[in-house]
Design an enzyme around this catalytic site. Structure first.
Site, PDB file in Angstrom:
ATOM      1  N   HIS A 190      -7.166 -10.657   0.989  1.00  0.00           N
ATOM      2  CA  HIS A 190      -6.349 -10.152   2.104  1.00  0.00           C
ATOM      3  C   HIS A 190      -7.001 -10.632   3.408  1.00  0.00           C
ATOM      4  CE1 HIS A 190      -3.654  -7.920   4.440  1.00  0.00           C
ATOM      5  NE2 HIS A 190      -3.841  -6.695   3.976  1.00  0.00           N
ATOM      6  N   THR A 216       0.836  -1.197   0.000  1.00  0.00           N
ATOM      7  CA  THR A 216       0.000   0.000   0.000  1.00  0.00           C
ATOM      8  C   THR A 216       0.872   1.248   0.000  1.00  0.00           C
ATOM      9  OG1 THR A 216      -1.868  -1.043   1.099  1.00  0.00           O
ATOM     10  CG2 THR A 216      -1.579   1.309   1.500  1.00  0.00           C
ATOM     11  N   GLY A 269       7.988 -11.958   4.323  1.00  0.00           N
ATOM     12  CA  GLY A 269       8.331 -11.420   5.635  1.00  0.00           C
ATOM     13  C   GLY A 269       9.767 -11.634   6.038  1.00  0.00           C
ATOM     14  N   GLY A 270      10.601 -10.615   5.763  1.00  0.00           N
ATOM     15  CA  GLY A 270      11.981 -10.647   6.240  1.00  0.00           C
ATOM     16  C   GLY A 270      12.930 -11.476   5.402  1.00  0.00           C
ATOM     17  N   GLN A 322      -4.896  -7.716  -4.950  1.00  0.00           N
ATOM     18  CA  GLN A 322      -5.273  -8.045  -3.574  1.00  0.00           C
ATOM     19  C   GLN A 322      -6.534  -7.269  -3.213  1.00  0.00           C
ATOM     20  OE1 GLN A 322      -3.281  -6.582   0.148  1.00  0.00           O
ATOM     21  NE2 GLN A 322      -2.851  -8.751   0.496  1.00  0.00           N
ATOM     22  N   TYR A 332      -6.895  -7.075   9.458  1.00  0.00           N
ATOM     23  CA  TYR A 332      -7.988  -6.399   8.758  1.00  0.00           C
ATOM     24  C   TYR A 332      -9.250  -7.285   8.861  1.00  0.00           C
ATOM     25  CZ  TYR A 332      -4.355  -3.176   7.449  1.00  0.00           C
ATOM     26  OH  TYR A 332      -3.331  -2.248   7.519  1.00  0.00           O
ATOM     27  N   GLY A 365       8.509  -7.261   0.053  1.00  0.00           N
ATOM     28  CA  GLY A 365       7.796  -5.999   0.211  1.00  0.00           C
ATOM     29  C   GLY A 365       8.746  -4.815   0.153  1.00  0.00           C
ATOM     30  N   ARG A 366       9.454  -4.582   1.251  1.00  0.00           N
ATOM     31  CA  ARG A 366      10.252  -3.365   1.377  1.00  0.00           C
ATOM     32  C   ARG A 366      11.327  -3.244   0.296  1.00  0.00           C
ATOM     33  NH1 ARG A 366      11.200  -4.473   7.628  1.00  0.00           N
ATOM     34  NH2 ARG A 366      11.037  -6.581   6.755  1.00  0.00           N
TER      35      ARG A 366
END
Ligand SMILES: Cc1cc2nc3c(=O)[nH]c(=O)nc-3n(C[C@H](O)[C@H](O)[C@H](O)COP(=O)(O)O)c2cc1C
Length: 370
Positions: free
Chosen positions: A177, A28, A300-301, A102, A182, A322-323
């Site tokens: 999602h 996002t 994740g990581g 998503q 959420y 992601g990042r």
């Protein structure tokens, strides 16, 4: 590093043929136009990150105006939204990439200013501290209300309609999602679901909402084009469960009954957008691998070596990043050639201009500019 990285071997993900295993994680960035259609800079952003035979998952996209928790997050409920997303899909397809949308409802992680004054919704009222992004900036979430059972069919229908719009925009599939606290996640986990009707109580009832959503998405997309994202033991959104192994094990078991494309698993060493347990091995994917029979995307990581290691070990089939993707538009190529990565800029994650969004060069462009 191994001679022939598994990260760069082909994989058939449901109905999608992929050339490599580096997936663009949903991210996002809050840069939609005022009518919540994708903006021109979003077209650039996705296009820059597309790669031949690679899979991209879009940022969480909302099936209705009041299902968002952050100003600037895009929607998929008007013809203008469909037209905007089709440009992104076309740009990604032109580069030989695949892209799934998503679909998410932010549930209690929201504010009434984002929904014309209406309170955010959740399965039950369980107050928590969190933030939403309104036109006034980051503000504490507003008090939520428990939705009536009679309201659930319309919610499911909004996801079905969104899935149909995603299909008409040309996407390759959709992802539910069901992670990060959420709406769907709050139904699944017992820390946030205190209902006593057919949607609450034991895990057999708490999965009902998610499974109805999955069925709605499959009714539009058919086999091998619907994925589900979960975050077992994740802490984002103040979510909790008294027995995550049973909850997520049972959910994954039930998902075996559907012709999904994949299960997408976020490792609990990451909380939303931050690593909270540096150096911790992935645990959620290996656990769900024992239960879930279809392909698994782990997230994740992960870095290049961590990704290669879990693939070699067989606990996942693809890895979502992601990042790193935010600041490395050519991430698959950088991994392929083992090139250095550009650090990401956290301050530019949510909202803003092209700066630190669509202006990161590919490695070769960077070298040329230097
Ligand atoms: C700026 C930002 C926005 C994100 N938005 C979403 C989102 O819309 N949907 C989602 O499921 N995860 C979202 N995530 C989580 C990522 O998909 C991913 O799980 C997380 O960044 C951990 O992976 P990483 O260690 O490779 O960054 C977001 C992460 C970041 C950094």
């Amino acid at each position: 590093m191994l001679d022939v990285p598994k990260l760069f071997s082909p994989f058939k993900l449901g109905a999608m043929d992929l050339n490599h295993r580096v997936v663009h994680a949903p991210t996002t960035r809050l840069r939609a136009d005022d009518d919540l259609s994708p903006s021109g800079m979003m077209v650039d952003y996705y296009s820059q990150r597309a790669s031949a035979g690679g899979l991209m998952i879009t940022e969480s996209t909302h099936p209705s105006y009041d299902s968002r928790g952050y100003e600037g997050a895009p929607g998929i409920y008007t013809d203008a939204h469909v037209a905007g997303w089709s440009k992104i899909v076309a740009a990604v397809h032109d580069r030989g990439g695949r892209i799934v949308m998503q679909l998410g409802h932010d549930g209690r992680q929201s504010h009434s200013d984002l929904s014309n004054g209406a309170a955010p919704i959740a399965p039950s009222v369980v107050p928590f501290e969190g933030q939403a992004l309104t036109k006034d900036g980051w503000v504490p979430v507003s008090p939520h209300r428990a939705i009536d059972i009679e309201e659930i069919p319309a919610l499911i229908e909004s996801f079905r309609a969104a899935a149909a719009r995603a299909r008409s925009a040309g996407f390759d599939g959709v992802e539910l999602h069901n992670a990060n606290g959420y709406l769907a996640d709050t139904f699944l986990q017992d820390g946030t679901n205190r209902r006593t009707d057919a949607y609450g109580g034991g895990i057999e009832s708490r999965v009902r909402f998610s499974l109805e959503l999955v069925e709605a998405l499959i009714s539009v997309w058919g086999e091998g084009r619907v994925g589900v994202r979960v975050s077992p033991s994740g802490k984002w959104g103040a979510i909790s469960d008294t027995d995550p192994e049973r909850t997520f094990g049972y959910f994954a078991e039930r998902l075996n009954g559907y012709p999904l494309a994949y299960l997408h698993v976020i490792e609990p060493r990451v909380m939303g957008v931050e690593t909270i347990e540096e150096g911790k091995a992935p645990v959620a994917s290996s656990f769900l691998r024992q239960v879930y029979k279809g392909p698994i995307i782990a997230a994740g990581g992960f870095d290049r070596d961590g990704a290669e290691s879990i693939l070699e070990h067989g606990d996942a089939d693809l890895i979502a990043f992601g990042r790193f993707f935010t600041s490395n538009p050519d991430l698959p190529e950088r991994f392929r050639r083992n090139l250095p990565l550009t650090p990401y800029v956290r301050d530019a994650f949510w909202g803003g201009t092209e700066r630190h969004y669509s202006d990161f060069p590919a490695f070769d462009g960077q070298a040329a500019a230097a």
